[in-house]
Enzyme design. Sequence first.
Site, PDB file in Angstrom:
ATOM      1  N   ASP A 127       0.803  -1.228   0.000  1.00  0.00           N
ATOM      2  CA  ASP A 127       0.000   0.000   0.000  1.00  0.00           C
ATOM      3  C   ASP A 127       0.835   1.278   0.000  1.00  0.00           C
ATOM      4  O   ASP A 127       0.301   2.360  -0.243  1.00  0.00           O
ATOM      5  CB  ASP A 127      -0.934   0.025   1.213  1.00  0.00           C
ATOM      6  CG  ASP A 127      -2.066  -0.982   1.103  1.00  0.00           C
ATOM      7  OD1 ASP A 127      -2.400  -1.369  -0.037  1.00  0.00           O
ATOM      8  OD2 ASP A 127      -2.607  -1.386   2.142  1.00  0.00           O
ATOM      9  N   ARG A 275      -0.660  -9.193  -4.613  1.00  0.00           N
ATOM     10  CA  ARG A 275       0.369  -9.587  -3.648  1.00  0.00           C
ATOM     11  C   ARG A 275       1.228 -10.741  -4.155  1.00  0.00           C
ATOM     12  O   ARG A 275       2.316 -10.984  -3.641  1.00  0.00           O
ATOM     13  CB  ARG A 275      -0.275 -10.063  -2.339  1.00  0.00           C
ATOM     14  CG  ARG A 275      -0.952  -9.017  -1.515  1.00  0.00           C
ATOM     15  CD  ARG A 275      -1.267  -9.607  -0.152  1.00  0.00           C
ATOM     16  NE  ARG A 275      -1.992  -8.687   0.704  1.00  0.00           N
ATOM     17  CZ  ARG A 275      -1.441  -7.708   1.394  1.00  0.00           C
ATOM     18  NH1 ARG A 275      -0.142  -7.517   1.315  1.00  0.00           N
ATOM     19  NH2 ARG A 275      -2.167  -6.928   2.162  1.00  0.00           N
TER      20      ARG A 275
END
Length: 342
Positions: A127, A275
């Site tokens: 993030d 991810r």
Amino acid sequence: MKKIGILNGGGDCPGLNAVIRAVVRRGAQLSFQTLGIKWGWAGLLERDYEVLDLKSVSGILHRGGTILGTSRTNPFKDKDGGKRIKDNFSTLALHALVVVGGEDTLGVALKVHELGLPVVGIPKTIDNDLAGTDLTFGFDTAVSIATEAIDRLHTTAESHNRVIVVEVMGRGTGWIATFAGLAGGADVILIPEKPIKLDQVCELIARRHARGKDFSIVVVAEGAKIEGQETVKTSKRKDAFGHEQLGGIGQTLAREIESRCDFETRVTVLGHVQRGGGPTAFDRILATRFGVFATDMVDRGEFGKMAALRGNQIESIPLAEALQACKTVDPEIFKMAEVFFG
């Protein structure tokens, strides 16, 4: 020979294995033995670990995930968690602990350091929302994956004259949405920092269609919320750090666009694919630099601090500084992205 431990907590992230490899290899040069703590803070609570040597980390640079496993464990949820961490630290005869993680994992690291244990932090989150460091490893990989997806969605959106909403990760900040949307040529980007105004979104799409473009790509961060409404969640169940599971804003937004604007709309949720897989070259190098620098911090006795990227240099900063606030999207960058909306 001094023993150092390394653990990673929170979500998995491309580049974790590159960090582990760097710590082990630099540690070997400094005559450190490295213990890999399994499953994040859970491993230190239960003394679950493995000895890492040069053979253990051979061939892992390009691999995604983490060879140590990970979890969202908060040892301070248990009344004796802090004591167990201290006791196991002593039992394992650790000289120092290298902690790789985001806001939650490093928040625990700070508390552990305040208990008197020698801790060094390495920033990790796709993030990119940790203060004190310009970038975190994993972010570049996530942006690259999201950008490729947007590139692919352009062709199917154009083929069917559709609006496609792409939901990407970003709980409290819209770094991935902003960078991937900008790189992928999105027509609207929606982020948690700016409440979604549905009329404005429809106006941007209608303006685009009015000039002959019969399809649009809308990128939205999972934590973005419609003005006057709550953040959309998939579950009210909270993790060990009090976070609810987000997701579903893409579907909500698509329904609103289709009903308000009368444009056929579809949704793609990228989710955990952001991810997964191997890290980009940039993230491999950044993670390696962090790992080597953090091991040198241990050697110098710089505890209670975190390795941080400032410009092109890696520096050590207090953990407290890194955790003082969530790093939100730079307004100037988003203002530049808005030039290409609609």
